[in-house]
Structures are given as structure tokens and as C-alpha cells.
Design a protein around this motif. Sequence first.
Motif, PDB file in Angstrom:
ATOM      1  N   ILE A 149     -10.133 -50.762 -20.644  1.00 18.71           N
ATOM      2  CA  ILE A 149     -10.482 -52.102 -20.167  1.00 18.71           C
ATOM      3  C   ILE A 149      -9.726 -53.140 -20.986  1.00 18.71           C
ATOM      4  O   ILE A 149      -9.727 -53.110 -22.223  1.00 18.71           O
ATOM      5  CB  ILE A 149     -11.997 -52.354 -20.293  1.00 18.71           C
ATOM      6  CG1 ILE A 149     -12.785 -51.265 -19.589  1.00 18.71           C
ATOM      7  CG2 ILE A 149     -12.352 -53.738 -19.750  1.00 18.71           C
ATOM      8  CD1 ILE A 149     -12.514 -51.134 -18.120  1.00 18.71           C
ATOM      9  N   SER A 150      -9.096 -54.074 -20.280  1.00 18.37           N
ATOM     10  CA  SER A 150      -8.392 -55.173 -20.941  1.00 18.37           C
ATOM     11  C   SER A 150      -9.178 -56.463 -20.783  1.00 18.37           C
ATOM     12  O   SER A 150      -9.799 -56.712 -19.739  1.00 18.37           O
ATOM     13  CB  SER A 150      -6.996 -55.355 -20.327  1.00 18.37           C
ATOM     14  OG  SER A 150      -6.206 -54.206 -20.533  1.00 18.37           O
ATOM     15  N   LEU A 151      -9.161 -57.283 -21.818  1.00 22.80           N
ATOM     16  CA  LEU A 151      -9.781 -58.605 -21.800  1.00 22.80           C
ATOM     17  C   LEU A 151      -8.693 -59.643 -22.002  1.00 22.80           C
ATOM     18  O   LEU A 151      -7.814 -59.475 -22.862  1.00 22.80           O
ATOM     19  CB  LEU A 151     -10.824 -58.727 -22.917  1.00 22.80           C
ATOM     20  CG  LEU A 151     -11.935 -57.673 -22.950  1.00 22.80           C
ATOM     21  CD1 LEU A 151     -12.889 -57.931 -24.120  1.00 22.80           C
ATOM     22  CD2 LEU A 151     -12.693 -57.649 -21.646  1.00 22.80           C
ATOM     23  N   GLN A 152      -8.726 -60.698 -21.224  1.00 25.95           N
ATOM     24  CA  GLN A 152      -7.692 -61.723 -21.317  1.00 25.95           C
ATOM     25  C   GLN A 152      -8.317 -63.098 -21.241  1.00 25.95           C
ATOM     26  O   GLN A 152      -9.213 -63.353 -20.438  1.00 25.95           O
ATOM     27  CB  GLN A 152      -6.662 -61.552 -20.203  1.00 25.95           C
ATOM     28  CG  GLN A 152      -5.469 -62.492 -20.325  1.00 25.95           C
ATOM     29  CD  GLN A 152      -4.387 -62.179 -19.304  1.00 25.95           C
ATOM     30  OE1 GLN A 152      -4.530 -61.240 -18.511  1.00 25.95           O
ATOM     31  NE2 GLN A 152      -3.307 -62.942 -19.312  1.00 25.95           N
ATOM     32  N   GLU A 153      -7.830 -63.986 -22.102  1.00 29.22           N
ATOM     33  CA  GLU A 153      -8.305 -65.367 -22.136  1.00 29.22           C
ATOM     34  C   GLU A 153      -7.131 -66.290 -21.826  1.00 29.22           C
ATOM     35  O   GLU A 153      -6.010 -66.087 -22.328  1.00 29.22           O
ATOM     36  CB  GLU A 153      -8.896 -65.696 -23.516  1.00 29.22           C
ATOM     37  CG  GLU A 153      -9.178 -67.145 -23.791  1.00 29.22           C
ATOM     38  CD  GLU A 153     -10.108 -67.797 -22.771  1.00 29.22           C
ATOM     39  OE1 GLU A 153      -9.845 -68.948 -22.389  1.00 29.22           O
ATOM     40  OE2 GLU A 153     -11.099 -67.148 -22.377  1.00 29.22           O
ATOM     41  N   SER A 154      -7.366 -67.305 -20.971  1.00 32.52           N
ATOM     42  CA  SER A 154      -6.283 -68.199 -20.550  1.00 32.52           C
ATOM     43  C   SER A 154      -5.811 -69.118 -21.677  1.00 32.52           C
ATOM     44  O   SER A 154      -4.657 -69.560 -21.671  1.00 32.52           O
ATOM     45  CB  SER A 154      -6.735 -69.039 -19.353  1.00 32.52           C
ATOM     46  OG  SER A 154      -7.876 -69.808 -19.693  1.00 32.52           O
ATOM     47  N   GLU A 155      -6.658 -69.389 -22.656  1.00 30.62           N
ATOM     48  CA  GLU A 155      -6.288 -70.267 -23.764  1.00 30.62           C
ATOM     49  C   GLU A 155      -5.629 -69.447 -24.877  1.00 30.62           C
ATOM     50  O   GLU A 155      -6.221 -68.491 -25.393  1.00 30.62           O
ATOM     51  CB  GLU A 155      -7.524 -70.977 -24.316  1.00 30.62           C
ATOM     52  CG  GLU A 155      -7.265 -71.892 -25.504  1.00 30.62           C
ATOM     53  CD  GLU A 155      -6.320 -73.038 -25.197  1.00 30.62           C
ATOM     54  OE1 GLU A 155      -5.576 -73.451 -26.104  1.00 30.62           O
ATOM     55  OE2 GLU A 155      -6.337 -73.529 -24.044  1.00 30.62           O
ATOM     56  N   SER A 180     -13.017 -79.808 -24.426  1.00 27.43           N
ATOM     57  CA  SER A 180     -12.428 -78.796 -23.568  1.00 27.43           C
ATOM     58  C   SER A 180     -13.262 -77.522 -23.659  1.00 27.43           C
ATOM     59  O   SER A 180     -13.822 -77.197 -24.711  1.00 27.43           O
ATOM     60  CB  SER A 180     -10.986 -78.514 -23.984  1.00 27.43           C
ATOM     61  OG  SER A 180     -10.186 -79.668 -23.802  1.00 27.43           O
ATOM     62  N   VAL A 181     -13.338 -76.806 -22.541  1.00 33.08           N
ATOM     63  CA  VAL A 181     -14.191 -75.624 -22.455  1.00 33.08           C
ATOM     64  C   VAL A 181     -13.324 -74.396 -22.189  1.00 33.08           C
ATOM     65  O   VAL A 181     -12.446 -74.419 -21.316  1.00 33.08           O
ATOM     66  CB  VAL A 181     -15.235 -75.779 -21.332  1.00 33.08           C
ATOM     67  CG1 VAL A 181     -16.149 -74.551 -21.274  1.00 33.08           C
ATOM     68  CG2 VAL A 181     -16.045 -77.048 -21.524  1.00 33.08           C
ATOM     69  N   LEU A 182     -13.587 -73.329 -22.930  1.00 34.54           N
ATOM     70  CA  LEU A 182     -12.848 -72.091 -22.716  1.00 34.54           C
ATOM     71  C   LEU A 182     -13.329 -71.384 -21.452  1.00 34.54           C
ATOM     72  O   LEU A 182     -14.528 -71.358 -21.169  1.00 34.54           O
ATOM     73  CB  LEU A 182     -13.027 -71.157 -23.912  1.00 34.54           C
ATOM     74  CG  LEU A 182     -12.405 -71.615 -25.239  1.00 34.54           C
ATOM     75  CD1 LEU A 182     -12.841 -70.687 -26.357  1.00 34.54           C
ATOM     76  CD2 LEU A 182     -10.894 -71.664 -25.136  1.00 34.54           C
ATOM     77  N   ASP A 183     -12.381 -70.822 -20.717  1.00 35.63           N
ATOM     78  CA  ASP A 183     -12.742 -69.980 -19.588  1.00 35.63           C
ATOM     79  C   ASP A 183     -13.336 -68.674 -20.104  1.00 35.63           C
ATOM     80  O   ASP A 183     -12.968 -68.204 -21.195  1.00 35.63           O
ATOM     81  CB  ASP A 183     -11.520 -69.658 -18.739  1.00 35.63           C
ATOM     82  CG  ASP A 183     -10.921 -70.886 -18.064  1.00 35.63           C
ATOM     83  OD1 ASP A 183     -11.639 -71.897 -17.941  1.00 35.63           O
ATOM     84  OD2 ASP A 183      -9.738 -70.816 -17.672  1.00 35.63           O
ATOM     85  N   PRO A 184     -14.225 -68.049 -19.341  1.00 34.04           N
ATOM     86  CA  PRO A 184     -14.708 -66.727 -19.757  1.00 34.04           C
ATOM     87  C   PRO A 184     -13.570 -65.712 -19.695  1.00 34.04           C
ATOM     88  O   PRO A 184     -12.688 -65.812 -18.836  1.00 34.04           O
ATOM     89  CB  PRO A 184     -15.808 -66.419 -18.739  1.00 34.04           C
ATOM     90  CG  PRO A 184     -15.480 -67.257 -17.555  1.00 34.04           C
ATOM     91  CD  PRO A 184     -14.845 -68.494 -18.085  1.00 34.04           C
ATOM     92  N   PRO A 185     -13.536 -64.739 -20.598  1.00 30.40           N
ATOM     93  CA  PRO A 185     -12.468 -63.741 -20.570  1.00 30.40           C
ATOM     94  C   PRO A 185     -12.437 -62.987 -19.241  1.00 30.40           C
ATOM     95  O   PRO A 185     -13.485 -62.678 -18.665  1.00 30.40           O
ATOM     96  CB  PRO A 185     -12.831 -62.798 -21.723  1.00 30.40           C
ATOM     97  CG  PRO A 185     -13.703 -63.611 -22.633  1.00 30.40           C
ATOM     98  CD  PRO A 185     -14.472 -64.527 -21.718  1.00 30.40           C
ATOM     99  N   ALA A 186     -11.254 -62.696 -18.774  1.00 22.36           N
ATOM    100  CA  ALA A 186     -11.092 -61.883 -17.566  1.00 22.36           C
ATOM    101  C   ALA A 186     -11.176 -60.414 -17.962  1.00 22.36           C
ATOM    102  O   ALA A 186     -10.535 -59.979 -18.928  1.00 22.36           O
ATOM    103  CB  ALA A 186      -9.756 -62.180 -16.908  1.00 22.36           C
ATOM    104  N   ILE A 187     -11.966 -59.646 -17.233  1.00 20.90           N
ATOM    105  CA  ILE A 187     -12.165 -58.222 -17.501  1.00 20.90           C
ATOM    106  C   ILE A 187     -11.440 -57.427 -16.430  1.00 20.90           C
ATOM    107  O   ILE A 187     -11.678 -57.618 -15.230  1.00 20.90           O
ATOM    108  CB  ILE A 187     -13.665 -57.876 -17.512  1.00 20.90           C
ATOM    109  CG1 ILE A 187     -14.409 -58.712 -18.560  1.00 20.90           C
ATOM    110  CG2 ILE A 187     -13.872 -56.390 -17.764  1.00 20.90           C
ATOM    111  CD1 ILE A 187     -15.919 -58.513 -18.554  1.00 20.90           C
TER     112      ILE A 187
END
Length: 455
Positions: free
Chosen positions: A393-399, A373-380
Motif C-alpha cells: 500500500i502506498s500513501l501520497q500527500e499532495s503537499e 491552509s489545510v492539508l489534503d488527506p493522504p491518498a491510499i
Amino acid sequence: MAGLLRRIPAFTLIALALSTTHAARAENKTVPATYGLTTRVAPKPYLHMPRTAYGEFPALLSQTGAFSDTRNLTPSEGLIPYDLVVAFWSDGADKTRWAAVPNGQIKFAATGEWSFPKGTVFVKTFALPTDERDPNIKHRLETRLLVRDSAGGVYGALYKWRTDNSDADLLTTSLTEAIPIKTATGEVRQQTWYYPSRKDCLECHNARAGGVLGVKTRQMNRPFTYPSGVTDNELRTWNHLGLFAPGFKEGEIAGFPKLASADDSTRSLVDRARSYLDANCAQCHRPGGTVAYFDARYDTPLEKQDLIDGPVLIDQGIDKPRIISPHDVWRSIVVMRMNTVGDIRMPPLARETIDQKGVALIKQWVTSMPGRSVLDPPAISPVGGTYDGPIEISLQESEPNADIRYTLDGSVPGTGDKRYEKPIKLTGPVVLRARAYKEGFTRSITAQEAFVVGK
């Protein structure tokens, strides 16, 4: 019995045969279908187009000889309508196609390209649906003619339709136009349409691909409903008309290659994805074609295409990129270039929108392959840009529970860089880059945004 049949008049035997056929139909039995076309009239070579690209072009579509009634798109005598299994993506436009094959025969090949007689003309009209609430409302855009010239090459000519559909005017250069589209909510958005130049036509209709792209066995091995209402396999009809040299026995058609449309559930996901790439990429991505490593032709066995884990020439700033990276859409450059309208988009010409269904198909194929499984890049958030004063700035990861590391100097984040725990306050210009990590997953690719903060 044989002697009895010899004494029955021929017309009586025909009547018996017809009676048997009608009886079989009444009992829902299968009977041989008639051909889509039974006879044809060979059109004039080149219609009214010049023998080469250096000749004089008709100023109006009505003067090309393609249509007997231009406004109503009634083709001239001898033009054969046809369609393809998988069409090249053209920004959602509908296309109607005709072929004008003069006296002479098409050099048939079960695989690869066909060779057409000089003076063959292909006619294709584009119409764009302009109301999402009613797909039958369409704007007629252009008609393109592709001509097999007297030297054995091809040239193109494009005619732009007038707003009243009375005729279409020859374009001598490329043109971009905004087409209003009514959305499902009744609002209006603008869709860009690109009318290619004659030079643009030859980028795809190149000599390596034989000049003619769609008209080949694997695209024409499909049923088509002709104006008579009869539905027949296009190869069967064209063979019956004597268009091929050599011809073939009808029983061979079932063994000929056939592309798979994206929604054909009877075909494998691999076949559907490879068919899409064949129709949209193979004109350039083939041996001797564009500077790239892979071969998109469906005729080439998958293991020899260099698609899966195939190397790339330009990495687009992605770590470990591949043409198709198994189970990893983020490192699959094909997906990246399909899923953008930016400078790196593919195909690069005459495409102003993203084929969402095509992208979804290729993504589905990629993720179906074995792999971690591959992690999505963080959303900025917010996105990069110019801001008057300090921002957070917020960083969010779907996993869940993924570890996000980031840098503010443009360097690639590693596990030793700062961990994201709370919004990042920016007071000056920075290039923010972030990457996600988690045990058991392939790390994400790097997300990046540039910020200019402060006056």
C-alpha cells in the motif's frame, strides 16, 4: 400648449405616442417594455385533478387538463409559463414549468413564502440530455403536478412519459430507471433516474416550507421570455395580471430580494453560494424543519444562519467538523454531503448524481474564507477491498514534505504513530488509517481503507 392638446382627437394622440416610441427605438433610446402577458384567462380550479389526494387521479397526463396538445407540450389556456433564478438540482435534467392559478389571488410577500388559492396547479416537465455531443437531444422523462388542495395543503402526482412521447402514465409508487447517455467519445453510459412517489413529494414540499417551493419573490424576480417573444420581469407580469394581493408598484421590484445564479459574475461569491443552498436545502433546513442547526434560507442574514462554523449533529468521523468550516473543505459537512451519492447525500431524495458545478461553487466559497491552509488527506493506493495475497500500500500527500502518520489497527493516527516512508506490506486483514501533518498547515482529516488480505 395644454389647450392645443385638448383639441387633438384621442386617436391622433395615440398615433403621436406610437410615432415617438418608434423614433426612440430608431435612436436606440430606452422605452418602456410591454408586459410579458397582457391578459389572462383563469383556468378551472384543480384542472381535472381531484380536490384532495384521496380523490381519483386521471390515469393519463392528457386527462389532467394541463395540456391542450400533450405530445407537443402545448399548455391549456390559462397556464402561465415561468422559470426560476436558481433551480433545484435534478441530476442535470432540463425543466419547463407552468402555473395554473384559478380565480382568486396569490397572497404576495416580498420575503418568505407566497400563499396560493385552492385549486392552483403547478406543472413541471423533466427532460434529460442524452447525448453529450448534442445537448438538444433529450429524453422526456416525467411531468409532475403539484396541487394546492381544498384543505390548503398540497399533494403531488407524477406521470411517466411513454417512449414515443404520445402521453404519460400515472405512477402510483416510486420507480428507478437506467437512462442510456452517449458520451463525448461515442460510448454509452447509464444514468440512474429516480421517479419519486407521492409520499416522496411531501418530504420536500412540506408544510413548513409552505408546500410550494420555487415560486416566491426571490426566485421570480428575473426576466423571462414569454411565448410572444416579449421578455419581461416575471413579478412585473404577474402583478400586471392582477395575480397578487396586495399588489405593488413597479418601482418596488428593484428593491425586492433576488437570488443569484451560480454563473452571475455581477453578484458576489457569497450571494451565489447562499442562493444555491437556499434553492437546494432551505425546504428542510429552516426553523422547525429537519433535525439540524442551520437555516439555509437566503432571507435569513448570513450571521444568523449558523452556517459558518455552525455545529453538526453527526460528525461523519471527521475531527472538528462544522456545517461550513472556514477555508477547510474537508471539515465542511455541507461539502461532504453534496459531494457523494452515498447514504449521507444531501438532498437525500431524487438525486442520483453529483452537481459538480454546485460543489465547485460551495468549495470556492469555503476556500475564499480566511484561515490556515489545510492539508489534503493522504491518498491510499490501491483502495480497500479483498485481495487473495499480500499487497503493498502506498500513501501520497499532495503537499510536498508533509509528514504522514498511519496506523493499522483502526485507531486515529497521531504525531507519535509510525511515519510513512515506504510502501506498507499487508499480509492479513487490517483497517489502515493515515493523516498528514506539516508546520503552518491545519492537519488533514483521517483517510481510511479496510483490507481483507489472504484467502
